[in-house]
Design an enzyme around this catalytic site. Structure first.
Site, PDB file in Angstrom:
ATOM      1  N   LYS A 200      48.386  35.838  30.087  1.00 54.55           N
ATOM      2  CA  LYS A 200      48.908  35.217  31.317  1.00 54.55           C
ATOM      3  C   LYS A 200      48.946  33.692  31.181  1.00 54.55           C
ATOM      4  O   LYS A 200      49.962  33.056  31.460  1.00 54.55           O
ATOM      5  CB  LYS A 200      48.022  35.608  32.502  1.00 54.55           C
TER       6      LYS A 200
ATOM      7  N   THR B 131      44.163  30.166  38.381  1.00 55.68           N
ATOM      8  CA  THR B 131      45.034  29.607  37.349  1.00 55.68           C
ATOM      9  C   THR B 131      46.461  30.037  37.673  1.00 55.68           C
ATOM     10  O   THR B 131      46.756  31.236  37.674  1.00 55.68           O
ATOM     11  CB  THR B 131      44.646  30.143  35.951  1.00 55.68           C
TER      12      THR B 131
ATOM     13  N   LYS C 221      44.697  22.648  32.537  1.00 54.68           N
ATOM     14  CA  LYS C 221      44.201  23.998  32.246  1.00 54.68           C
ATOM     15  C   LYS C 221      45.101  24.702  31.213  1.00 54.68           C
ATOM     16  O   LYS C 221      44.609  25.289  30.252  1.00 54.68           O
ATOM     17  CB  LYS C 221      44.148  24.793  33.554  1.00 54.68           C
TER      18      LYS C 221
HETATM   19  P1  NAD Z   1      40.025  39.190  39.928  1.00 56.87           P
HETATM   20  O1  NAD Z   1      41.234  40.059  39.848  1.00 56.87           O
HETATM   21  O2  NAD Z   1      38.700  39.762  39.516  1.00 56.87           O
HETATM   22  O3  NAD Z   1      39.856  38.613  41.433  1.00 56.87           O
HETATM   23  C1  NAD Z   1      40.915  38.265  42.266  1.00 56.87           C
HETATM   24  C2  NAD Z   1      40.627  38.796  43.659  1.00 56.87           C
HETATM   25  O4  NAD Z   1      41.621  38.318  44.571  1.00 56.87           O
HETATM   26  C3  NAD Z   1      40.645  40.322  43.739  1.00 56.87           C
HETATM   27  O5  NAD Z   1      39.383  40.791  44.196  1.00 56.87           O
HETATM   28  C4  NAD Z   1      41.761  40.626  44.764  1.00 56.87           C
HETATM   29  O6  NAD Z   1      41.504  41.744  45.569  1.00 56.87           O
HETATM   30  C5  NAD Z   1      41.796  39.339  45.563  1.00 56.87           C
HETATM   31  N1  NAD Z   1      43.032  39.082  46.302  1.00 56.87           N
HETATM   32  C6  NAD Z   1      44.315  39.117  45.865  1.00 56.87           C
HETATM   33  N2  NAD Z   1      45.171  38.762  46.868  1.00 56.87           N
HETATM   34  C7  NAD Z   1      44.401  38.487  47.946  1.00 56.87           C
HETATM   35  C8  NAD Z   1      44.684  38.061  49.285  1.00 56.87           C
HETATM   36  N3  NAD Z   1      45.936  37.835  49.716  1.00 56.87           N
HETATM   37  N4  NAD Z   1      43.648  37.882  50.128  1.00 56.87           N
HETATM   38  C9  NAD Z   1      42.358  38.106  49.722  1.00 56.87           C
HETATM   39  N5  NAD Z   1      42.031  38.512  48.470  1.00 56.87           N
HETATM   40  C10 NAD Z   1      43.039  38.704  47.609  1.00 56.87           C
HETATM   41  O7  NAD Z   1      40.363  37.893  39.065  1.00 56.87           O
HETATM   42  P2  NAD Z   1      39.318  36.819  38.460  1.00 56.87           P
HETATM   43  O8  NAD Z   1      38.914  37.219  37.109  1.00 56.87           O
HETATM   44  O9  NAD Z   1      38.301  36.530  39.499  1.00 56.87           O
HETATM   45  O10 NAD Z   1      40.295  35.550  38.277  1.00 56.87           O
HETATM   46  C11 NAD Z   1      40.733  34.795  39.388  1.00 56.87           C
HETATM   47  C12 NAD Z   1      41.510  33.604  38.871  1.00 56.87           C
HETATM   48  O11 NAD Z   1      40.669  32.815  38.005  1.00 56.87           O
HETATM   49  C13 NAD Z   1      42.756  33.975  38.046  1.00 56.87           C
HETATM   50  O12 NAD Z   1      43.786  33.102  38.382  1.00 56.87           O
HETATM   51  C14 NAD Z   1      42.283  33.792  36.616  1.00 56.87           C
HETATM   52  O13 NAD Z   1      43.357  33.475  35.728  1.00 56.87           O
HETATM   53  C15 NAD Z   1      41.320  32.619  36.763  1.00 56.87           C
HETATM   54  N6  NAD Z   1      40.278  32.537  35.714  1.00 56.87           N
HETATM   55  C16 NAD Z   1      39.603  33.655  35.347  1.00 56.87           C
HETATM   56  C17 NAD Z   1      38.636  33.560  34.349  1.00 56.87           C
HETATM   57  C18 NAD Z   1      37.856  34.781  33.903  1.00 56.87           C
HETATM   58  O14 NAD Z   1      37.173  34.720  32.882  1.00 56.87           O
HETATM   59  N7  NAD Z   1      37.921  35.907  34.647  1.00 56.87           N
HETATM   60  C19 NAD Z   1      38.346  32.318  33.762  1.00 56.87           C
HETATM   61  C20 NAD Z   1      39.023  31.187  34.200  1.00 56.87           C
HETATM   62  C21 NAD Z   1      40.001  31.313  35.185  1.00 56.87           C
END
Ligand code: NAD
Length: 316
Positions: A255, A105, A180
């Site tokens: 966010k 997102t 979204k």
């Molecule tokens: P998270 O922080 O658990 O996972 C993100 C991952 O990306 C981390 O493990 C981090 O180490 C990795 N990362 C960052 N930079 C990187 C790079 N350059 N190369 C490789 N890995 C890298 O976050 P999440 O909860 O999985 O959410 C991910 C996205 O999904 C966000 O944008 C969030 O807004 C969206 N989202 C989350 C939810 C939810 O319920 N968690 C629901 C809908 C949307």
């Protein structure tokens, strides 16, 4: 079967990548956190030594990263200040003509910048953010909102269907992110409204169950009430019944409402409720309970309202 690279194997990315493996795709993954990569490997994802290595032979590259800044840094190898995690960046490391699918997102403007950078590097790109949370990512029941050229949508629809129940084409690049943040602006505002109603109902002598039974079958019915009910009891599966463990963390709601606020400013739309919801969740996440489910806002409303006799001015 496709050769898929999956970059960002966190709370959402890991179960999504696992579902691609289950569907028969060859998935090569990378995450900056070694533990996240190791856990994904246990589900059948091939662990790459770097992001560049993960995408080198991919037909399709999926990113699931925290924010637009992370996305642009991963695509370009460096951020605006020239700092980066190492490597050339995904766009330079992939074969020309690779299809890039960003499921994070991010800001609509960042999504369009990322898309343009991918196209300039000789690739194709779509934005495909999701709704459904970790539960939906695990159960492969996510909703995907896709911003894409028509031909790219056709090529990506089947792969996304392995991770979700619904895939909606929302228009050209940036259209998925636009849908979204509009959805989450409704969600943030509706959760505040439902929570305020429960606290008012408490003060007026209504039980949670009685108020739920009425509103859930009346004109105030909504997802914030009937699925993610902010008080324990009426919906046994809602986070309120497990001490507000997410679910959808308040920090993520703050966010997403911040992204909506950016879009409101950019477009000149006068959305007083949406902006106010953004301020309420930013304060809640910064000062109180960033990692609690966003429905815990009901407790902040109750605390702000003081004790019942103070609120009514009744000292007896
Ligand atoms: P998270 O922080 O658990 O996972 C993100 C991952 O990306 C981390 O493990 C981090 O180490 C990795 N990362 C960052 N930079 C990187 C790079 N350059 N190369 C490789 N890995 C890298 O976050 P999440 O909860 O999985 O959410 C991910 C996205 O999904 C966000 O944008 C969030 O807004 C969206 N989202 C989350 C939810 C939810 O319920 N968690 C629901 C809908 C949307």
């Amino acid at each position: 079967m496709s050769a898929v690279a999956f970059v960002g194997l966190g709370n959402m990315g890991a179960p999504m990548a696992a579902n691609l493996v289950t569907a028969g795709h060859r998935v090569t993954g990378f995450d900056l956190v070694p533990d996240a990569l190791a856990k994904a490997a246990e589900t059948g994802v091939h662990a790459a030594g770097s992001a560049d290595e993960a995408v080198a032979d991919a037909e399709l590259v999926i990113t699931m990263l925290p924010s637009g800044r992370h996305l642009l840094t991963a695509y370009n190898g460096v951020d605006a200040e020239g700092n980066g995690p190492g490597g050339t960046g995904l766009l330079a490391a992939a074969r020309p003509g690779t299809l890039f699918v960003d499921c994070s997102t991010v800001d609509v403007a960042d999504a369009r910048t990322a898309n343009a950078a991918a196209v300039a590097a000789g690739h194709r790109a779509v934005d495909a953010p999701v709704s459904g949370g970790v539960v939906g990512a695990t159960a492969a029941t996510l909703t995907f909102m896709v911003g894409a050229e028509a031909a790219d949508f056709t090529d990506v629809e089947q792969v996304l269907s392995s991770m979700g129940r619904k895939v909606v084409h929302c228009g050209g690049p940036g259209g998925g992110q636009a849908a979204k943040i509009c959805n989450n602006m409704v969600l943030g505002a509706s959760m505040i409204a439902v929570s305020e109603a429960f606290v008012l109902g408490e003060r007026l002598g209504l039980t949670h169950q009685a108020l739920y039974d009425v509103v859930s079958t009346a004109s105030g019915q909504c997802w914030s009430l009937t699925t993610n009910c902010p008080v324990p009891g009426p919906v046994p599966t809602s986070p309120a019944n497990r001490d507000y463990k997410p679910g959808f963390a308040a920090s993520l709601m703050a966010k997403d409402l911040g992204l909506a606020a950016n879009a409101l400013r950019d477009t000149g739309v006068e959305a007083q409720i949406g902006l106010h919801a953004a301020r309420i969740y930013t304060a809640f996440a910064e000062e109180l309970d960033a990692e609690r489910d966003f429905s815990a806002i009901v407790n902040a409303i109750r605390e702000r309202s003081g004790k019942p006799d103070e609120a009514s001015g009744d000292a007896s």
